[in-house]
Design a protein around this motif. Structure first.
Motif, mmCIF file in Angstrom:
data_model
loop_
_atom_site.group_PDB
_atom_site.id
_atom_site.type_symbol
_atom_site.label_atom_id
_atom_site.label_comp_id
_atom_site.label_asym_id
_atom_site.label_seq_id
_atom_site.Cartn_x
_atom_site.Cartn_y
_atom_site.Cartn_z
ATOM 1 N N MET A 1 0.837 -1.195 0.000
ATOM 2 C CA MET A 1 0.000 0.000 0.000
ATOM 3 C C MET A 1 0.873 1.246 0.000
ATOM 4 N N PRO A 2 0.438 2.325 -0.663
ATOM 5 C CA PRO A 2 1.206 3.566 -0.634
ATOM 6 C C PRO A 2 1.365 4.063 0.799
ATOM 7 N N SER A 3 2.469 4.731 1.062
ATOM 8 C CA SER A 3 2.723 5.238 2.407
ATOM 9 C C SER A 3 3.311 6.628 2.307
ATOM 10 N N SER A 4 2.920 7.494 3.242
ATOM 11 C CA SER A 4 3.474 8.840 3.298
ATOM 12 C C SER A 4 4.622 8.937 4.287
ATOM 13 N N ALA A 5 5.048 7.814 4.877
ATOM 14 C CA ALA A 5 6.127 7.807 5.856
ATOM 15 C C ALA A 5 7.440 8.199 5.194
ATOM 16 N N PRO A 6 8.369 8.785 5.955
ATOM 17 C CA PRO A 6 9.702 9.049 5.415
ATOM 18 C C PRO A 6 10.305 7.767 4.848
ATOM 19 N N LEU A 7 11.226 7.922 3.892
ATOM 20 C CA LEU A 7 11.769 6.749 3.210
ATOM 21 C C LEU A 7 12.350 5.731 4.186
ATOM 22 N N ALA A 8 13.130 6.173 5.169
ATOM 23 C CA ALA A 8 13.744 5.226 6.100
ATOM 24 C C ALA A 8 12.687 4.447 6.875
ATOM 25 N N ARG A 9 11.596 5.110 7.263
ATOM 26 C CA ARG A 9 10.526 4.405 7.977
ATOM 27 C C ARG A 9 9.800 3.452 7.030
ATOM 28 N N ARG A 10 9.570 3.898 5.793
ATOM 29 C CA ARG A 10 8.904 3.022 4.829
ATOM 30 C C ARG A 10 9.747 1.792 4.546
ATOM 31 N N MET A 11 11.049 1.970 4.408
ATOM 32 C CA MET A 11 11.910 0.824 4.176
ATOM 33 C C MET A 11 11.893 -0.130 5.362
ATOM 34 N N PHE A 12 11.864 0.415 6.566
ATOM 35 C CA PHE A 12 11.770 -0.433 7.754
ATOM 36 C C PHE A 12 10.479 -1.253 7.723
ATOM 37 N N GLU A 13 9.382 -0.632 7.346
ATOM 38 C CA GLU A 13 8.114 -1.353 7.234
ATOM 39 C C GLU A 13 8.204 -2.500 6.238
ATOM 40 N N LEU A 14 9.030 -2.329 5.210
ATOM 41 C CA LEU A 14 9.137 -3.336 4.167
ATOM 42 C C LEU A 14 10.135 -4.437 4.490
ATOM 43 N N PHE A 15 11.279 -4.104 5.114
ATOM 44 C CA PHE A 15 12.253 -5.167 5.368
ATOM 45 C C PHE A 15 12.067 -5.849 6.718
ATOM 46 N N GLU A 16 11.393 -5.202 7.656
ATOM 47 C CA GLU A 16 11.208 -5.829 8.970
ATOM 48 C C GLU A 16 10.477 -7.169 8.887
ATOM 49 N N PRO A 17 9.409 -7.322 8.060
ATOM 50 C CA PRO A 17 8.772 -8.636 7.963
ATOM 51 C C PRO A 17 9.709 -9.736 7.472
ATOM 52 N N ILE A 18 10.718 -9.378 6.682
ATOM 53 C CA ILE A 18 11.715 -10.372 6.264
ATOM 54 C C ILE A 18 12.492 -10.852 7.485
ATOM 55 N N CYS A 19 12.882 -9.925 8.337
ATOM 56 C CA CYS A 19 13.665 -10.268 9.529
ATOM 57 C C CYS A 19 12.851 -11.049 10.561
ATOM 58 N N LEU A 20 11.552 -10.796 10.616
ATOM 59 C CA LEU A 20 10.735 -11.391 11.674
ATOM 60 C C LEU A 20 10.597 -12.901 11.565
ATOM 61 N N VAL A 21 10.927 -13.484 10.408
ATOM 62 C CA VAL A 21 10.869 -14.948 10.332
ATOM 63 C C VAL A 21 11.821 -15.567 11.349
ATOM 64 N N ASN A 22 12.894 -14.848 11.685
ATOM 65 C CA ASN A 22 13.847 -15.382 12.653
ATOM 66 C C ASN A 22 13.228 -15.589 14.030
ATOM 67 N N PHE A 23 12.192 -14.809 14.342
ATOM 68 C CA PHE A 23 11.597 -14.861 15.672
ATOM 69 C C PHE A 23 10.260 -15.605 15.707
ATOM 70 N N PHE A 24 9.540 -15.608 14.588
ATOM 71 C CA PHE A 24 8.178 -16.136 14.599
ATOM 72 C C PHE A 24 7.994 -17.442 13.843
ATOM 73 N N SER A 25 8.996 -17.885 13.099
ATOM 74 C CA SER A 25 8.870 -19.101 12.309
ATOM 75 C C SER A 25 9.543 -20.282 13.003
ATOM 76 N N ASP A 26 9.108 -21.480 12.645
ATOM 77 C CA ASP A 26 9.671 -22.695 13.252
ATOM 78 C C ASP A 26 11.046 -23.043 12.699
ATOM 79 N N GLU A 27 11.260 -22.772 11.419
ATOM 80 C CA GLU A 27 12.480 -23.256 10.778
ATOM 81 C C GLU A 27 13.776 -22.762 11.434
ATOM 82 N N PRO A 28 13.880 -21.480 11.817
ATOM 83 C CA PRO A 28 15.119 -21.074 12.487
ATOM 84 C C PRO A 28 15.348 -21.797 13.809
ATOM 85 N N ASN A 29 14.282 -22.011 14.577
ATOM 86 C CA ASN A 29 14.435 -22.747 15.835
ATOM 87 C C ASN A 29 14.866 -24.183 15.571
#
Length: 277
Positions: A1-29
């Motif tokens: 979805m379009p976002s009016s957030a500053p670029l750094a915040r928008r990028m965080f919104e986009l790459f953070e879900p990639i990182c979250l697999v480390n904490f919420f998925s079974d495979e890393p454990n």
């Protein structure tokens, strides 16, 4: 979805879900368990601190910042009696890549993901490393060739880069690690803040002392909610965190930045819908 957030915040919104697999998925454990780290927190401290090598627990405590005293020392250096940092790092990557492949499905082998991995990596290696120990440690590692692994590695670098800046912003406001969790909890609408999952296990006396300290500085009121001063402090920290996270994207031409957002959006969208699990 379009976002009016500053670029750094928008990028965080986009790459953070990639990182979250480390904490919420079974495979890393499962990957960590396969090398002998069967406790979640053993795997966490081993995997995240592995780029630093076998540094003392006090160093990890200082760099991770938000953990209470003694938490790092419960796992380090004990985990290195079972595995090497190299083994922990490899297992972490294997697990996260497996989780990403499962969740994003056909996107894993798409041209769009390969392009996202390339552009995100370009951003991730473009920032100065001065004063950013966690980011520098990850950046010193070889960049994976396989696109999904490269995407994961780039996102992890950017997360630690932003994290290093966030720690600096908190320290600049005189906010300690446990205090930062309390402010984050209130910002997320969690009340009482002491019930937040990252701190609720701490001794009640420790939590009470932290809350009393925030009250003494007029950051929270008698009921444990934000004061105007506390809310303003939190907003300053987040604004500075965003500003300090801009450097990776400064070297990208505007059209390339737009393309990076465009190729990340479908990947991030799938991960968000799945809760990165």
């Amino acid at each position: 979805m379009p976002s009016s957030a500053p670029l750094a915040r928008r990028m965080f919104e986009l790459f953070e879900p990639i990182c979250l697999v480390n904490f919420f998925s079974d495979e890393p454990n499962e990957a960590m368990a396969a090398i002998g780290l069967r406790n979640y927190w053993d795997g966490y401290f081993a995997g995240r601190s592995a780029p630093l090598g076998k540094v003392p627990a006090d160093v990890v405590h200082a760099l991770f910042y938000s953990f209470a005293e003694g938490e790092a020392a419960r796992h380090l250096p004990r985990v290195w009696d079972r595995v090497t940092p190299e083994e922990a790092l490899a297992a972490r990557e294997r697990g996260c890549v497996a989780a990403l492949r499962r969740i994003v499905g056909d996107l894993a082998d798409s041209d769009g993901l390969a392009r996202a991995a390339d552009l995100l990596t370009t951003a991730a290696v473009s920032a100065p490393s001065e004063g950013r120990a966690m980011y520098a440690a990850l950046r010193a590692l070889p960049i994976p060739d396989e696109p999904v692994a490269r995407l994961w590695h780039a996102a992890d670098m950017l997360r630690e880069h932003r994290g290093d800046g966030h720690v600096a912003a908190c320290i600049g406001e005189g906010i300690g690690g446990t205090e930062s969790h309390m402010l984050s909890a209130l910002a997320m609408g969690i009340y009482p803040a002491e019930s937040f999952g990252r701190v609720h296990h701490l001794p009640k006396a420790r939590l009470a002392a932290v809350m009393d300290g925030l009250r003494a500085r007029d950051l929270i009121d008698a009921s444990g909610h934000f004061t105007d001063s506390g809310r303003a402090t939190r907003e300053r920290i987040e604004a500075l965190t965003d500003r300090l996270a801009e450097a990776p994207y400064d070297g990208l031409a505007p059209g390339v930045r737009d393309e990076l957002v465009a190729v990340l959006e479908p990947i991030s969208g799938v991960l968000v819908a799945a809760g990165s699990s």
